[in-house]
Design an enzyme around this catalytic site. Structure first.
Site, PDB file in Angstrom:
ATOM      1  N   ASP A   1       0.722  -1.086   0.070  1.00  0.00           N
ATOM      2  CA  ASP A   1      -0.052  -0.060   0.086  1.00  0.00           C
ATOM      3  C   ASP A   1       0.744   1.420   0.035  1.00  0.00           C
ATOM      4  O   ASP A   1       2.095   1.267   0.354  1.00  0.00           O
ATOM      5  CB  ASP A   1      -1.002   0.067   1.330  1.00  0.00           C
ATOM      6  CG  ASP A   1      -2.340   0.761   1.115  1.00  0.00           C
ATOM      7  OD1 ASP A   1      -2.391   1.416   0.040  1.00  0.00           O
ATOM      8  OD2 ASP A   1      -2.687   0.955   2.131  1.00  0.00           O
ATOM      9  N   ASN A  46     -10.925  -2.329  -5.564  1.00  0.00           N
ATOM     10  CA  ASN A  46     -10.145  -1.691  -6.333  1.00  0.00           C
ATOM     11  C   ASN A  46     -10.724  -1.423  -7.903  1.00  0.00           C
ATOM     12  O   ASN A  46     -10.273  -0.363  -8.556  1.00  0.00           O
ATOM     13  CB  ASN A  46      -8.578  -1.900  -6.591  1.00  0.00           C
ATOM     14  CG  ASN A  46      -7.574  -1.953  -5.168  1.00  0.00           C
ATOM     15  OD1 ASN A  46      -6.895  -2.733  -5.083  1.00  0.00           O
ATOM     16  ND2 ASN A  46      -7.710  -0.935  -4.409  1.00  0.00           N
TER      17      ASN A  46
HETATM   18  C1  IPE Z   1      -5.385  -2.787  -0.284  1.00  0.00           C
HETATM   19  O1  IPE Z   1      -5.129  -1.558  -0.519  1.00  0.00           O
HETATM   20  C2  IPE Z   1      -5.355  -3.438  -1.797  1.00  0.00           C
HETATM   21  C3  IPE Z   1      -4.030  -3.548  -2.312  1.00  0.00           C
HETATM   22  C4  IPE Z   1      -2.991  -3.173  -1.743  1.00  0.00           C
HETATM   23  C5  IPE Z   1      -4.088  -4.241  -3.556  1.00  0.00           C
HETATM   24  P1  IPE Z   1      -6.215  -0.281  -0.808  1.00  0.00           P
HETATM   25  O2  IPE Z   1      -5.353   0.874  -0.521  1.00  0.00           O
HETATM   26  O3  IPE Z   1      -7.135  -0.750  -1.725  1.00  0.00           O
HETATM   27  O4  IPE Z   1      -7.037  -0.351   0.802  1.00  0.00           O
HETATM   28  P2  IPE Z   1      -8.158   0.549   1.449  1.00  0.00           P
HETATM   29  O5  IPE Z   1      -9.093   0.719   0.493  1.00  0.00           O
HETATM   30  O6  IPE Z   1      -7.173   2.016   1.843  1.00  0.00           O
HETATM   31  O7  IPE Z   1      -8.406  -0.066   2.580  1.00  0.00           O
HETATM   32  C1  IPE Z   2      -1.489   0.448  -3.517  1.00  0.00           C
HETATM   33  O1  IPE Z   2      -1.361   1.891  -3.199  1.00  0.00           O
HETATM   34  C2  IPE Z   2      -1.621  -0.414  -4.755  1.00  0.00           C
HETATM   35  C3  IPE Z   2      -3.069  -0.684  -5.017  1.00  0.00           C
HETATM   36  C4  IPE Z   2      -4.223  -0.631  -4.300  1.00  0.00           C
HETATM   37  C5  IPE Z   2      -3.305  -1.270  -6.466  1.00  0.00           C
HETATM   38  P1  IPE Z   2      -2.438   2.493  -3.287  1.00  0.00           P
HETATM   39  O2  IPE Z   2      -2.696   3.009  -4.932  1.00  0.00           O
HETATM   40  O3  IPE Z   2      -3.693   2.268  -2.615  1.00  0.00           O
HETATM   41  O4  IPE Z   2      -1.734   4.143  -2.805  1.00  0.00           O
HETATM   42  P2  IPE Z   2      -2.390   4.937  -1.628  1.00  0.00           P
HETATM   43  O5  IPE Z   2      -3.021   4.256  -0.633  1.00  0.00           O
HETATM   44  O6  IPE Z   2      -3.611   5.763  -2.391  1.00  0.00           O
HETATM   45  O7  IPE Z   2      -1.210   5.839  -1.194  1.00  0.00           O
HETATM   46 MG    MG Z   3      -4.037   2.234  -0.681  1.00  0.00          MG
END
Ligand code: IPE
Ligand code: IPE
Ligand code: MG
Length: 259
Positions: A32, A80
């Site tokens: 993340d 996502n």
């Molecule tokens: C969880 O991260 C999913 C992945 C790392 C692929 P998100 O960024 O989507 O999670 P939330 O929505 O903040 O909980």
């Molecule tokens: C994790 O990084 C990757 C995916 C969920 C695909 P994020 O895209 O969630 O990054 P933040 O949480 O917005 O910083």
């Molecule tokens: Mg995230």
């Protein structure tokens, strides 16, 4: 539920000092913070994902080197799909590029690729490459790299329930005889043991629908490092935190110590 891990001890660096650390058999990572990494640099979010791909490679290679047997990476959740279509499209393009470029790395390191999730929902290009890489690496037994893509823990439990439901309907299973083992073996990858360690980057302290059943007794280590900045040193630090944990599986410390 308890890991059958025969712990391997290797030297890893912690704050620059080598230390003896027990390596978990199965490490799962919620990668993340890509978006925040990009935002800090006034870059589009997809640049964060692009740089996150570099951390994937170094983490895979280091996990393999240290003797981790299963590495599960949360790459894209069922939730996502709700993101803006240009970000989803950019991620799918990156998956294609990464799956094309990393096959050699997998082969060189003896790593078997496996995908888990609602794969049918992915664009054909991603699905085909996942299948190709799975096929080309299926004989390798150095480490299983499990990519959770279009993956949701609840989704996985629902499909397991459907499987068991069908077996009941067919008269093959008596509902009273359903066990935890039966549920485990109805999940996407029944042969994979539960994770011992869950790492989540970027300081978020939630599960976000990852491996809901399998994480029942995982040790959780949260780091403030954003995924594109996740180095092997940071990986070592997380492993070191894990090694210092007491896993009791419901028992008392005295029972664990054999006193
Ligand atoms: C969880 O991260 C999913 C992945 C790392 C692929 P998100 O960024 O989507 O999670 P939330 O929505 O903040 O909980
Ligand atoms: C994790 O990084 C990757 C995916 C969920 C695909 P994020 O895209 O969630 O990054 P933040 O949480 O917005 O910083
Ligand atoms: Mg995230």
């Amino acid at each position: 539920m308890e890991s059958e891990t025969v712990a391997v001890k290797v030297k890893v660096g912690s704050e620059g000092r080598p230390a003896l650390t027990v390596i978990p058999k199965h490490v799962a990572i919620i990668m993340d913070g890509n978006g925040r990494w990009a935002k800090k640099r006034f870059l589009p979010r997809v640049e964060g994902h692009r740089n996150g791909a570099k951390s994937v490679r170094s983490t895979v290679e280091e996990a393999r080197r240290l003797g981790v047997r299963y590495l599960t990476l949360f790459a894209f959740s069922t939730e996502n799909w709700r993101r803006p279509s240009d970000e989803v499209g950019g991620l799918m393009q990156l998956f294609v590029r990464h799956l094309e470029s990393e096959l050699d790395v997998l082969l060189k390191n003896g790593v078997r690729l496996r995908a888990m999730g609602d794969i049918d929902r992915l664009p054909e290009g991603v699905r085909d490459l996942l299948k190709r890489n799975e096929e080309k690496t299926k004989h390798l037994d150095g480490m299983d790299l499990i990519l959770a893509v279009s993956y949701g823990g609840r989704d996985e439990v629902v499909q397991a329930m459907k499987k068991i439901g069908r077996a009941i309907k067919a008269g093959e299973v008596d509902p009273e005889s359903i066990t935890e083992e039966m549920v485990s073996s109805s999940l996407y990858l029944p042969d994979v043991p539960d994770p011992d360690l869950l790492i989540r980057t970027s300081d978020e302290t939630r599960i976000s629908n990852f491996l809901l059943w399998q994480l029942a007794y995982a040790e959780i280590v949260v780091t403030s490092v954003l995924w594109p900045d996740f180095t092997t040193d940071e990986f070592h630090r997380c492993l070191h935190v894990f090694a210092g944990r007491n896993r009791r599986f419901g028992r008392t410390q005295e029972q664990i110590d054999g006193k």
